[in-house]
Design an enzyme around this catalytic site. Structure first.
Site, PDB file in Angstrom:
ATOM      1  N   GLY A   6       0.683  -0.999   0.037  1.00 30.30           N
ATOM      2  CA  GLY A   6       0.017  -0.001  -0.091  1.00 30.30           C
ATOM      3  C   GLY A   6       0.613   1.486   0.434  1.00 30.30           C
ATOM      4  O   GLY A   6       0.250   2.377   0.713  1.00 30.30           O
ATOM      5  N   ARG A  32      -5.505  -9.594  -8.364  1.00 29.79           N
ATOM      6  CA  ARG A  32      -6.253  -9.785  -9.579  1.00 29.79           C
ATOM      7  C   ARG A  32      -6.849  -9.401 -10.464  1.00 29.79           C
ATOM      8  O   ARG A  32      -6.657  -8.150 -10.942  1.00 29.79           O
ATOM      9  CB  ARG A  32      -7.456 -10.387  -8.287  1.00 29.79           C
ATOM     10  N   HIS A  84       0.792   0.282 -13.592  1.00 33.35           N
ATOM     11  CA  HIS A  84       0.965  -1.039 -13.457  1.00 33.35           C
ATOM     12  C   HIS A  84       2.790  -0.616 -14.119  1.00 33.35           C
ATOM     13  O   HIS A  84       3.325   0.309 -14.584  1.00 33.35           O
ATOM     14  CB  HIS A  84       1.123  -1.214 -14.500  1.00 33.35           C
ATOM     15  N   LEU A 137      -6.284  -7.872 -19.209  1.00 30.74           N
ATOM     16  CA  LEU A 137      -5.546  -7.524 -18.574  1.00 30.74           C
ATOM     17  C   LEU A 137      -4.412  -6.395 -18.989  1.00 30.74           C
ATOM     18  O   LEU A 137      -3.658  -6.772 -19.817  1.00 30.74           O
ATOM     19  CB  LEU A 137      -4.367  -8.810 -18.379  1.00 30.74           C
ATOM     20  N   ASP A 138      -4.067  -5.483 -17.770  1.00 33.83           N
ATOM     21  CA  ASP A 138      -2.976  -4.315 -18.087  1.00 33.83           C
ATOM     22  C   ASP A 138      -3.019  -3.583 -19.543  1.00 33.83           C
ATOM     23  O   ASP A 138      -2.477  -3.092 -20.451  1.00 33.83           O
ATOM     24  CB  ASP A 138      -2.110  -4.867 -18.195  1.00 33.83           C
TER      25      ASP A 138
HETATM   26  C1  GAR Z   1       3.631  -1.048  -7.267  1.00 32.09           C
HETATM   27  O1  GAR Z   1       4.337  -1.766  -7.995  1.00 32.09           O
HETATM   28  C2  GAR Z   1       2.367  -1.422  -8.597  1.00 32.09           C
HETATM   29  O2  GAR Z   1       2.313  -0.817  -9.279  1.00 32.09           O
HETATM   30  C3  GAR Z   1       1.961  -2.729  -8.013  1.00 32.09           C
HETATM   31  O3  GAR Z   1       2.519  -3.432  -7.427  1.00 32.09           O
HETATM   32  C4  GAR Z   1       3.493  -2.782  -6.662  1.00 32.09           C
HETATM   33  C5  GAR Z   1       2.707  -2.547  -5.227  1.00 32.09           C
HETATM   34  O4  GAR Z   1       3.329  -1.381  -4.393  1.00 32.09           O
HETATM   35  N1  GAR Z   1       0.943  -3.598  -9.565  1.00 32.09           N
HETATM   36  C6  GAR Z   1       1.164  -4.935 -10.039  1.00 32.09           C
HETATM   37  O5  GAR Z   1       2.489  -5.250 -10.545  1.00 32.09           O
HETATM   38  C7  GAR Z   1      -0.433  -4.674 -10.724  1.00 32.09           C
HETATM   39  N2  GAR Z   1      -0.392  -5.798 -12.140  1.00 32.09           N
HETATM   40  P1  GAR Z   1       2.316  -1.066  -3.514  1.00 32.09           P
HETATM   41  O6  GAR Z   1       1.257  -2.255  -2.146  1.00 32.09           O
HETATM   42  O7  GAR Z   1       3.102  -0.424  -1.896  1.00 32.09           O
HETATM   43  O8  GAR Z   1       1.755   0.575  -3.796  1.00 32.09           O
END
Ligand code: GAR
Length: 220
Positions: free
Chosen positions: A15, A92, A110, A145-146
């Site tokens: 988060g 997810r 992303h 996805l994405d």
């Molecule tokens: C971030 O790097 C975000 O871009 C990635 O997860 C991390 C979450 O970090 N998201 C993905 O990979 C989605 N496909 P956080 O929980 O510290 O914000």
């Protein structure tokens, strides 16, 4: 930008992006409020960043199927009446019905320069490919996805000796200002999306905006 812009956040883990939103609001850089954090993991650290009354978490395996889980998730989000729903480390894939329910107000951050490296392990894949630049994207969510329209990107150089972890840390450091700048723009109402075509101030946006060194979004 109105003070009443309501942001719901979906998160599965740490988060830090949610925290960046909370910090920007606290500093007066983003005129908004976070109305809830929603998670598929009851142990997600992200949940702890908001008061208990604004947390929702449920394990998808506790529901009959994905549709039932996402209906409950969607009901909880809808009850918080958000203007924008931000997937910030939500790990997810969201189903078609959920995406349709919140069409036009659902965005994701992303960790790659989309359309490169959809899905997981983006930093390792960028290193394996020998890329000299890598980064992060903020895009509208579609069922694939994405694959939704990209609003904005931030780039970092890949450095000699980078590991997936060092590269991930450098990307994360630009994710936070990228997300805040994107939300400032979205909250201002200057960006609209119709049939996968973004418009900025009424003009079509044919390529993603780019975060500059002053942490402002600029045309590419
Ligand atoms: C971030 O790097 C975000 O871009 C990635 O997860 C991390 C979450 O970090 N998201 C993905 O990979 C989605 N496909 P956080 O929980 O510290 O914000």
């Amino acid at each position: 930008m109105t003070p009443s812009t309501r942001i719901a956040v979906l998160a599965s883990g740490r988060g830090s992006n949610l925290q960046a939103i909370l910090d920007a609001i606290a500093q007066g850089a983003l005129q908004a409020e976070v109305v809830g954090v929603f998670s598929d993991r009851r142990d997600a650290q992200a949940l702890q960043r908001l008061p208990a009354a604004q947390r929702w978490a449920a394990a998808p395996r506790d529901f009959a199927d994905r549709a039932a889980y996402e209906a409950a998730l969607g009901d909880a989000i809808a009850a918080s009446a958000p203007d924008w729903i931000v997937c910030a480390g939500y790990m997810r894939i969201l189903g078609e019905a959920f995406v349709a329910r919140f069409d036009g107000k659902l965005i994701n951050i992303h960790p790659s320069l989309l359309p490169l490296y959809k899905g997981l392990h983006t930093h390792a894949r960028a290193l394996e490919a020998g890329d000299t630049q890598h980064g992060a994207s903020v895009h509208f969510v579609v069922p694939e996805l994405d694959a939704g329209t990209v609003l904005a990107q931030a780039r970092v150089d890949v450095l000699p000796g980078d590991s997936p972890e060092t590269l991930a840390a450098r990307v994360l450091a630009v994710e936070h200002p990228l997300l805040i700048a994107s939300l400032q723009l979205l909250a201002s109402g200057r960006v609209t999306e119709q049939n996968a075509q973004l418009q900025l101030d009424g003009h079509p946006l044919f390529s993603p905006l780019v975060l500059d060194s002053a942490r402002m979004l600029q045309p590419a």
